[in-house]
Design a protein around this motif. Sequence first.
Motif, PDB file in Angstrom:
ATOM      1  N   GLY A  77       0.884  -1.345  -0.072  1.00  0.00           N
ATOM      2  CA  GLY A  77       0.171   0.057  -0.021  1.00  0.00           C
ATOM      3  C   GLY A  77       0.842   1.294  -0.106  1.00  0.00           C
ATOM      4  N   LYS A  78       1.892   1.376   0.736  1.00  0.00           N
ATOM      5  CA  LYS A  78       2.500   2.706   0.941  1.00  0.00           C
ATOM      6  C   LYS A  78       3.666   2.797  -0.390  1.00  0.00           C
ATOM      7  N   TYR A  79       3.340   1.631  -1.167  1.00  0.00           N
ATOM      8  CA  TYR A  79       4.631   1.840  -2.195  1.00  0.00           C
ATOM      9  C   TYR A  79       4.091   2.244  -3.472  1.00  0.00           C
ATOM     10  N   ILE A  80       2.719   1.697  -3.737  1.00  0.00           N
ATOM     11  CA  ILE A  80       2.147   1.976  -4.936  1.00  0.00           C
ATOM     12  C   ILE A  80       1.210   3.055  -5.130  1.00  0.00           C
ATOM     13  N   ALA A  81       0.893   3.605  -6.313  1.00  0.00           N
ATOM     14  CA  ALA A  81      -0.038   4.711  -6.310  1.00  0.00           C
ATOM     15  C   ALA A  81      -1.427   4.303  -6.231  1.00  0.00           C
ATOM     16  N   ASN A  82      -2.423   4.697  -5.426  1.00  0.00           N
ATOM     17  CA  ASN A  82      -3.764   4.539  -5.669  1.00  0.00           C
ATOM     18  C   ASN A  82      -4.226   5.465  -6.904  1.00  0.00           C
ATOM     19  N   THR A  83      -4.210   4.818  -7.908  1.00  0.00           N
ATOM     20  CA  THR A  83      -4.283   5.535  -9.316  1.00  0.00           C
ATOM     21  C   THR A  83      -5.664   6.143  -9.512  1.00  0.00           C
ATOM     22  N   PRO A  84      -5.904   7.170 -10.273  1.00  0.00           N
ATOM     23  CA  PRO A  84      -7.153   8.045 -10.230  1.00  0.00           C
ATOM     24  C   PRO A  84      -8.018   6.952 -10.959  1.00  0.00           C
ATOM     25  N   LEU A  85      -9.242   7.098 -10.637  1.00  0.00           N
ATOM     26  CA  LEU A  85     -10.565   6.401 -11.145  1.00  0.00           C
ATOM     27  C   LEU A  85     -11.367   7.631 -11.965  1.00  0.00           C
ATOM     28  N   VAL A  86     -11.300   7.655 -13.124  1.00  0.00           N
ATOM     29  CA  VAL A  86     -12.060   9.061 -13.641  1.00  0.00           C
ATOM     30  C   VAL A  86     -12.936   8.826 -14.602  1.00  0.00           C
ATOM     31  N   LYS A  87     -14.145   9.487 -14.686  1.00  0.00           N
ATOM     32  CA  LYS A  87     -15.280   9.209 -15.543  1.00  0.00           C
ATOM     33  C   LYS A  87     -14.815   9.856 -17.073  1.00  0.00           C
ATOM     34  N   SER A  88     -14.938   8.916 -18.010  1.00  0.00           N
ATOM     35  CA  SER A  88     -14.558   9.110 -19.304  1.00  0.00           C
ATOM     36  C   SER A  88     -15.868   9.757 -20.091  1.00  0.00           C
ATOM     37  N   SER A  89     -15.970  11.140 -20.391  1.00  0.00           N
ATOM     38  CA  SER A  89     -16.953  11.603 -21.116  1.00  0.00           C
ATOM     39  C   SER A  89     -17.060  11.259 -22.626  1.00  0.00           C
ATOM     40  N   TRP A  90     -15.903  10.734 -23.061  1.00  0.00           N
ATOM     41  CA  TRP A  90     -15.888  10.350 -24.382  1.00  0.00           C
ATOM     42  C   TRP A  90     -16.729   8.881 -24.679  1.00  0.00           C
ATOM     43  N   LEU A  91     -16.139   7.962 -23.753  1.00  0.00           N
ATOM     44  CA  LEU A  91     -16.643   6.717 -23.751  1.00  0.00           C
ATOM     45  C   LEU A  91     -18.143   6.816 -23.185  1.00  0.00           C
ATOM     46  N   SER A  92     -18.468   7.521 -22.087  1.00  0.00           N
ATOM     47  CA  SER A  92     -19.758   7.602 -21.587  1.00  0.00           C
ATOM     48  C   SER A  92     -20.903   7.970 -22.539  1.00  0.00           C
ATOM     49  N   ASN A  93     -20.570   9.053 -23.470  1.00  0.00           N
ATOM     50  CA  ASN A  93     -21.368   9.670 -24.424  1.00  0.00           C
ATOM     51  C   ASN A  93     -21.599   8.465 -25.558  1.00  0.00           C
ATOM     52  N   LEU A  94     -20.298   7.678 -25.989  1.00  0.00           N
ATOM     53  CA  LEU A  94     -20.761   6.694 -27.096  1.00  0.00           C
ATOM     54  C   LEU A  94     -21.586   5.678 -26.603  1.00  0.00           C
ATOM     55  N   THR A  95     -21.618   5.281 -25.361  1.00  0.00           N
ATOM     56  CA  THR A  95     -22.265   3.992 -24.767  1.00  0.00           C
ATOM     57  C   THR A  95     -23.586   4.334 -24.081  1.00  0.00           C
ATOM     58  N   GLY A  96     -23.595   5.480 -23.597  1.00  0.00           N
ATOM     59  CA  GLY A  96     -24.987   5.823 -22.636  1.00  0.00           C
ATOM     60  C   GLY A  96     -24.859   5.347 -21.284  1.00  0.00           C
ATOM     61  N   ALA A  97     -23.560   4.637 -21.195  1.00  0.00           N
ATOM     62  CA  ALA A  97     -23.302   4.153 -19.759  1.00  0.00           C
ATOM     63  C   ALA A  97     -22.417   5.502 -18.955  1.00  0.00           C
ATOM     64  N   ASP A  98     -22.231   5.149 -17.813  1.00  0.00           N
ATOM     65  CA  ASP A  98     -21.212   5.913 -17.042  1.00  0.00           C
ATOM     66  C   ASP A  98     -20.016   5.164 -17.073  1.00  0.00           C
ATOM     67  N   VAL A  99     -19.028   5.471 -17.708  1.00  0.00           N
ATOM     68  CA  VAL A  99     -17.643   4.638 -17.892  1.00  0.00           C
ATOM     69  C   VAL A  99     -16.713   5.500 -17.143  1.00  0.00           C
ATOM     70  N   TYR A 100     -15.956   4.624 -16.221  1.00  0.00           N
ATOM     71  CA  TYR A 100     -14.881   5.054 -15.372  1.00  0.00           C
ATOM     72  C   TYR A 100     -13.685   4.473 -15.753  1.00  0.00           C
ATOM     73  N   MET A 101     -12.668   5.039 -15.863  1.00  0.00           N
ATOM     74  CA  MET A 101     -11.280   4.362 -16.330  1.00  0.00           C
ATOM     75  C   MET A 101     -10.128   4.442 -15.104  1.00  0.00           C
ATOM     76  N   LYS A 102      -9.860   3.153 -14.659  1.00  0.00           N
ATOM     77  CA  LYS A 102      -8.778   3.235 -13.566  1.00  0.00           C
ATOM     78  C   LYS A 102      -7.662   3.242 -14.478  1.00  0.00           C
ATOM     79  N   LEU A 103      -6.787   4.235 -14.037  1.00  0.00           N
ATOM     80  CA  LEU A 103      -5.486   4.769 -14.893  1.00  0.00           C
ATOM     81  C   LEU A 103      -4.273   4.106 -14.234  1.00  0.00           C
ATOM     82  N   GLU A 104      -4.163   2.821 -14.689  1.00  0.00           N
ATOM     83  CA  GLU A 104      -2.817   2.024 -14.047  1.00  0.00           C
ATOM     84  C   GLU A 104      -1.850   2.630 -15.208  1.00  0.00           C
ATOM     85  N   ASN A 105      -1.771   3.345 -16.184  1.00  0.00           N
ATOM     86  CA  ASN A 105      -0.754   3.839 -17.183  1.00  0.00           C
ATOM     87  C   ASN A 105      -0.041   4.901 -16.272  1.00  0.00           C
TER      88      ASN A 105
END
Length: 330
Positions: free
Chosen positions: A19-47
């Motif tokens: 836990g203290k060594y890794i990043a708790n990476t952002p989980l962000v909503k993608s407006s692009w993918l959400s608009n394409l699908t009609g769902a609320d799509v969230y991206m876990k940014l392990e990149n």
Amino acid sequence: MSEEKICLGDVLVAKKRIGKYIANTPLVKSSWLSNLTGADVYMKLENVQVTGSFKYRGALNALFWAKENHINKVFTASAGNHGLGVAEASVHTEVQATVCVPQTASPLKKQKLQSYSISLIQHGDECDVTEAYARRLANEKKGFYLSPYNNKEVIAGAGTIALEMLEEIPTLSTLVVSVGGGGLASGIAIAAKSINPDIKVIGVVAANSPVMSTSVVAGRVVRAFQDKTIADGIAGNIEPESITFDFVRELVDDWITVDEEDIVSTVFEFLDNEGMLIEGAASATVAAISRKLLKFGAKEKVGIVICGGNIARNDWREILVQHLVGVTKA
């Protein structure tokens, strides 16, 4: 089911270790993918994870386990990302690491590996050849072979991603992950379904290396058709006795196969819409959604794992030129 059990408790132990060594990476909503699908799509940014990939989680958990069990020499095989995770983990655990990569591994990943105080060996043109060599080397040198996917601690480390996603958005109903050897999918599915048995886990494979989905259909691990793919992180055959096979066969609800052309194009589209470069394995997952290969309910909460961002400079330059020239000509 595999005789080697992994449960939520193993994932929680991994979380405590790393836990203290890794990043708790952002989980962000993608407006692009959400608009394409009609769902609320969230991206876990392990990149944006340490080393640029989710692989650091499993590698670090495994090397801490090795240190706890007085193992001081680890050998592994990797297309690059797992090797980077092991190399970085060796810094914090003081476990000696030897990383074997295929001759065809990404130049960027090899360059990054060379910056660490590890033994780096290039051997073979395919991942399964490199894995066999690393195993043999570990046996000869009386070290421990750490599989990039076929290992309990590696899987549990990957499962910490699901913990973070569901802690932040408990109402996620579908998780979409890329699948090569199955370590990521196994860890995420074990953790997520322990928390919410009704959650769906969708596995995404590259059409040029659909090993795990082909094996699931066959009912056993099989060697599958292999062709060149930019999604090198999910390419290559898998070990016949891999514990991940039984986990994904039982816990992954559906499979999506993405064509190479769509994986390549989505690297550009993700940069254009989200402002980030991602590698092919991550692009495959995004393409499964952007190409509407998956259907979601209106406002359904969907989580996808952007598993890594380590794409070679020559690859992304070529993709940008192809797409920008195409736009200019149009």
